[in-house]
Design an enzyme around this catalytic site. Structure first.
Site, PDB file in Angstrom:
ATOM      1  N   HIS A  66       8.745   7.409   6.589  1.00  0.00           N
ATOM      2  CA  HIS A  66       8.124   8.246   5.559  1.00  0.00           C
ATOM      3  C   HIS A  66       7.545   7.379   4.435  1.00  0.00           C
ATOM      4  CE1 HIS A  66      12.183   8.253   3.447  1.00  0.00           C
ATOM      5  NE2 HIS A  66      11.382   8.118   2.422  1.00  0.00           N
ATOM      6  N   ASP A 113      13.083   8.509  11.475  1.00  0.00           N
ATOM      7  CA  ASP A 113      12.519   7.940  10.251  1.00  0.00           C
ATOM      8  C   ASP A 113      12.745   6.426  10.167  1.00  0.00           C
ATOM      9  OD1 ASP A 113      11.321   7.821   7.786  1.00  0.00           O
ATOM     10  OD2 ASP A 113      13.039   8.635   6.670  1.00  0.00           O
ATOM     11  N   SER A 210      14.365   4.849  -0.690  1.00  0.00           N
ATOM     12  CA  SER A 210      13.973   5.112   0.693  1.00  0.00           C
ATOM     13  C   SER A 210      13.648   3.831   1.435  1.00  0.00           C
ATOM     14  CB  SER A 210      12.736   6.002   0.738  1.00  0.00           C
ATOM     15  OG  SER A 210      13.046   7.305   0.381  1.00  0.00           O
TER      16      SER A 210
END
Length: 259
Positions: A66, A113, A210
């Site tokens: 992402h 992911d 992230s």
């Protein structure tokens, strides 16, 4: 939500605040030295921190899909910084030549992911720059095992970025419990995910963490992926599970492709 920024709910833990994002920054942690987490990288756009990443080969890094999905027209301006405890400063910097996203990455579910990055040069390894070994395929970690999560994400939802690297320790949550908690929020926790955190909250990854590393005893077990808010009650952090066959094999396939 990814650790970028979930707008109202599901947010990847990436850097940009304009998208559903992952956790902000490390919440409930403390300052850390890069020498204690030498695999940690800062994934940068135009030399500004956007996401976390980690080094698995001197010239290969891994982050969340992402994160790479959000770079858009800025692919020519991507780099990773190694060997510095400070955000945007010091260490060694390498440009990103190739991005190898998981072909099954699902934007809506933030599933599969993971993304592997080929760098334009090999980092010089030393006290502050080292590769991290990946957890073996199908190996399971006992519930309650404590892991380190590091990054330069926000200290709280909507807060500013810390200048210095942060670290927080969080325990593995029973998978069925995590599924139950997020099921009430209509979020899907799949077999490619693993959950770490406290039911009472207080400690977690956050926005712009992230793509960063979740490490147990020096072994990489997860990639910071998504969550609802940061460090909230009954809202554990959700990480891409490195030991899942489809995640592990993708990383190895990308490495073979880069050779």
């Amino acid at each position: 939500m990814s650790r970028l920024v979930f707008i109202a709910a599901l947010i990847p833990l990436t850097c940009g605040d304009q998208v559903a994002q992952p956790h902000d920054k490390i919440v409930g942690g403390k300052d850390a030295e890069i020498e204690d987490h030498p695999y940690q990288l800062s994934f940068e756009i135009i030399e500004k921190h956007f996401c976390g990443a980690f080094l698995i080969r001197p010239n290969v890094a891994v982050t969340a899909a992402h994160c790479t999905e959000l770079v858009g027209d800025y692919k020519a301006y991507l780099s990773v910084r190694a060997g510095s405890s400070l955000v945007h400063k010091g260490g060694q910097v390498a440009k990103i030549l190739k991005i190898c996203d998981h072909p099954k990455y699902d934007t809506a579910l933030v599933d599969y992911d993971v993304s592997v990055l080929l760098l334009d040069q090999s980092f010089v390894l030393g006290a502050g720059v080292q590769t991290v070994p990946l957890q073996p395929v199908n190996e399971e970690i006992p519930t309650g095992t404590v892991a380190n999560v590091t990054g330069w994400g926000r200290l709280k939802k909507g807060g500013s970025l810390p200048e210095k690297l942060q670290v927080v320790q969080v325990p593995k949550m029973e998978f069925s419990k995590c599924v139950e908690l997020y099921g009430h929020r209509n979020k899907t926790v799949t077999d490619r995910m693993i959950c770490f955190g406290f039911a009472k909250g207080g400690k977690d990854a956050c926005q712009k963490d992230s793509g960063g590393p979740l490490v147990v005893n020096g072994m990489l077990v997860g990639v910071v992926s998504w969550g609802v808010g940061c460090a909230g009650l009954n809202k554990p952090g959700v990480y891409t599970k490195i030991s899942h066959p489809e995640i592990n094999s993708h990383i190895n396939e990308c490495l073979a492709r880069f050779e």
